[in-house]
Design an enzyme around this catalytic site. Structure first.
Site, short mmCIF file in Angstrom:
data_model
loop_
_atom_site.label_atom_id
_atom_site.label_comp_id
_atom_site.label_asym_id
_atom_site.label_seq_id
_atom_site.Cartn_x
_atom_site.Cartn_y
_atom_site.Cartn_z
N GLY A 90 0.84 -1.19 0.00
CA GLY A 90 0.00 0.00 0.00
C GLY A 90 0.87 1.23 0.00
O GLY A 90 2.08 1.12 0.24
N CYS B 128 5.29 -6.21 1.20
CA CYS B 128 5.70 -4.81 1.34
C CYS B 128 5.06 -4.20 2.58
O CYS B 128 5.41 -4.58 3.69
CB CYS B 128 5.38 -4.04 0.06
SG CYS B 128 6.15 -2.42 0.04
N TYR B 129 4.10 -3.31 2.43
CA TYR B 129 3.44 -2.74 3.61
C TYR B 129 2.91 -3.85 4.51
O TYR B 129 3.03 -3.78 5.74
CB TYR B 129 2.29 -1.81 3.16
CG TYR B 129 1.55 -1.21 4.33
CD1 TYR B 129 1.99 -0.04 4.94
CD2 TYR B 129 0.40 -1.82 4.85
CE1 TYR B 129 1.33 0.49 6.03
CE2 TYR B 129 -0.27 -1.30 5.94
CZ TYR B 129 0.19 -0.14 6.52
OH TYR B 129 -0.46 0.39 7.60
N HIS C 116 7.88 -7.02 -4.19
CA HIS C 116 6.56 -7.26 -4.79
C HIS C 116 6.58 -8.47 -5.72
O HIS C 116 6.92 -8.34 -6.89
CB HIS C 116 6.11 -6.02 -5.57
CG HIS C 116 5.74 -4.88 -4.68
ND1 HIS C 116 4.46 -4.73 -4.18
CD2 HIS C 116 6.47 -3.88 -4.16
CE1 HIS C 116 4.43 -3.66 -3.41
NE2 HIS C 116 5.64 -3.12 -3.37
N GLU D 66 4.14 -9.85 -7.04
CA GLU D 66 3.03 -9.79 -8.00
C GLU D 66 3.40 -9.06 -9.29
O GLU D 66 2.69 -9.16 -10.28
CB GLU D 66 1.79 -9.15 -7.35
CG GLU D 66 1.85 -7.65 -7.11
CD GLU D 66 2.55 -7.24 -5.82
OE1 GLU D 66 3.34 -8.05 -5.28
OE2 GLU D 66 2.32 -6.10 -5.35
N ASP E 289 -17.96 -7.87 -22.83
CA ASP E 289 -18.61 -8.14 -21.55
C ASP E 289 -20.07 -8.56 -21.73
O ASP E 289 -20.51 -9.56 -21.16
CB ASP E 289 -18.54 -6.90 -20.63
CG ASP E 289 -17.11 -6.49 -20.36
OD1 ASP E 289 -16.21 -7.31 -20.59
OD2 ASP E 289 -16.89 -5.34 -19.94
N LYS F 279 -11.13 -8.94 -16.23
CA LYS F 279 -11.31 -8.92 -17.69
C LYS F 279 -10.66 -10.12 -18.38
O LYS F 279 -11.23 -10.71 -19.30
CB LYS F 279 -10.71 -7.62 -18.25
CG LYS F 279 -11.04 -7.34 -19.69
CD LYS F 279 -12.35 -6.63 -19.79
CE LYS F 279 -12.69 -6.22 -21.20
NZ LYS F 279 -13.93 -5.43 -21.22
#
Ligand code: XMP
Length: 513
Positions: free
Chosen positions: A57, A84-85, A172, A174, A230, A369
């Site tokens: 964050g 991280c945070y 990180h 990710e 969508d 998505k």
């Protein structure tokens, strides 16, 4: 989606990080949901999560707003990964030290491992690069924890308490810039949490189908098809769930891209045998747009006309009680949290007529998505629909600067089809967020053959983006630009000049109106 076997909850300390983490977890085929950091502990545990990830964050644990979790979480026996945070937070809450060392790190940095850790199980013995973005550093692990890795700027870049199954990483995993970041997350999911990779596309479809069936029972369902991915995937899912109880409505506004109406007919009526009402309403839309040049008035006129037409059609479908909406997971996460600054009234044509009493069916509510696309492919929707670039609800009308006339729309549609065809041929269509033609309704002088011309320019707009909030103009190859210029001027009557838009967002928006 109630009976998902393994769920990993991502506690959100800053939306951008949390979403990316959840997507990565789902890439590993483990279902993941984002929860607010102030969700009561009892509520978190009631979900029986296989694991909990505390996200990164923007805050410092010493900041004036330093969100926390209930410390009892650490004793709940649920495996935890702080990123991280999240790693700093668990360190501080469990009695370790986080300090302003003055040695923050931003960007790629080498990670050296000192002790074995479940997270680094299959890592090569050599140093790997990780992505850092931190100002504070963990300097002292909490009692019972071991530091397992360091970087030049972070003496404790990873730590764990193996028995309590609590792990923290300062970097990180990710982001793609961290080598083997996905692998690290998978080790956490499969080895530490013991989760199973059950979130497959087949399971997504099965659980959506069941959820729709139990919501709708024998009711009649309406769905407005727009031609975009969508609404198409939502319709295909609902059709799989309730078959003939679904009626799709496709309102051809006359402002669609080339071939869109035909594609919808071909796919839904011919391939899926869906009950499809195809309303050809171009004249009505051109009627309300006559003389309108202001972008917001255009949007409003189109939105209102769409709703009116949809209402007229819906009235004739007996007992229609449900309406399908293609709401995606990021909309669900962000609704209510995002700054409501209204830059353009994004009137979602195909949206809900406000005074009609429908219950909403939202089969994509839990999906990102990329998952929507994968589900679309799995359901057998054609590549052209599944990978179609985003298109604004008001269609080509907001790509004509000035009054919208049938003649201008025809010119723009033909030019746009060339842009799409050539961008596809260059292999760039899926890479680009959007690539399209714009027609500013001014005319300029040119010369063709021996004669003077006085005709419209076409502007090529191509952008790269992750979420349309920001965008960078795409550096298209010169050869592609040359082909576009030649083909558009030679093949589209009424155009004598081609220009390229090299504006990023901000300061520009992606669309011209
Ligand atoms: P802008 O132009 O604001 O667009 O940078 C961001 C993204 O939103 C799409 N867009 C719309 N989508 N109704 C929609 O459903 C609209 O009125 C609308 N206006 C813009 C645009 O294509 C881009 O992807």
């Amino acid at each position: 989606m109630s009976d998902i076997p393994a769920t990993v909850l991502v506690v959100d300390f800053g939306a951008q990080y949390a979403q990316l983490i959840a997507r990565r977890v789902r890439q590993a085929r483990v279902y993941s949901e984002i929860v607010r950091h102030d969700t009561p502990l009892a509520e978190l545990l009631a979900r029986q999560p296989a694991g909990i990830i505390l996200s990164g964050g923007p805050e410092s644990v010493y900041g004036s707003w330093a969100p926390e979790v209930d410390p009892a979480l650490y004793d709940a026996g649920v495996p935890i990964l702080g990123i991280c945070y999240g790693a700093q937070l668990l360190t501080r809450q469990l009695g370790g030290t986080v300090a302003h060392t003055g040695r923050g790190e931003y960007g790629r940095t080498p990670l050296t491992r000192h002790r074995p850790s479940a997270l680094f199980e299959d890592f090569p013995p050599t140093v790997t690069d990780v992505w850092m973005s931190h100002a504070d550093s963990i300097t002292e692990p909490p009692p019972g924890f071991e530091a397992t890795a360091s970087t030049p700027g972070a003496p404790i870049a990873a730590l764990h308490h193996a028995e309590r199954r609590i792990h923290g990483v300062q970097f990180h995993p990710e982001v793609v810039h961290t080598d083997r970041g996905q692998q690290l997350l998978e080790r956490f999911l499969f080895d530490v949490c013991d989760a199973s990779p059950t979130w497959t596309h087949t399971n997504i479809i099965e659980s959506s189908v069941q959820a729709v069936q139990s919501q709708v029972e024998a009711g009649r369902v309406l769905c407005a098809l727009s031609g975009g991915v969508d609404s198409a995937v939502a319709a295909a899912l609902v059709h799989k769930a309730v078959g003939d109880q679904l009626t799709c409505v496709f309102v051809d506004t006359g402002l669609m891209r080339a071939g869109e109406g035909e594609q919808v007919e071909e796919t839904f009526r011919k391939q899926f045998h869906v009950d499809l009402i195809h309303v050809k309403a171009a004249d009505r839309f051109f009627g309300v747009l006559a003389g309108v040049t202001d972008p917001e008035r255009k949007r409003k006129a189109i939105g209102e006309t769409f709703i009116r037409i949809f209402e007229e059609v819906a009235r004739d479908v007996e007992d229609a009680r449900f309406l399908v909406q293609g709401t995606l997971y990021p909309d669900v996460i962000e609704s209510g949290t995002r700054d409501a600054a209204n830059i353009k009234s994004h009137h979602n044509v195909g949206g809900l007529p406000e005074d009609m009493a429908f219950d909403l069916v939202e089969p994509l509510r839990a999906l990102f998505k990329d998952e929507v696309r994968a589900v679309g492919e799995e359901l057998g929707l054609p590549e052209e629909i599944v990978w179609r670039q985003p298109f604004p609800g008001p269609g080509l009308a907001v790509r004509i600067v000035g009054e919208v006339t049938a003649e201008r729309v025809a010119i723009l549609r033909a030019a746009d089809a060339i842009v799409v065809e050539e961008v596809r041929r260059a292999g760039l269509y899926r890479d680009l967020w959007q690539s399209f033609a714009v027609l500013p309704a001014v005319r300029t002088v040119g010369v063709m053959g021996d004669g003077r011309t006085y005709a419209y320019p076409i502007v090529i707009r191509a952008v790269r983006s992750d979420d349309a909030m920001t965008a960078d103009w795409a550096r298209l190859p010169y050869e592609l630009l040359e082909r576009l210029s030649n083909r558009i001027i030679n093949e589209v009557d009424g155009v004598n000049r081609v220009a390229l838009d090299i504006t990023s967002k901000p300061p520009g928006t992606i669309e011209w109106e």
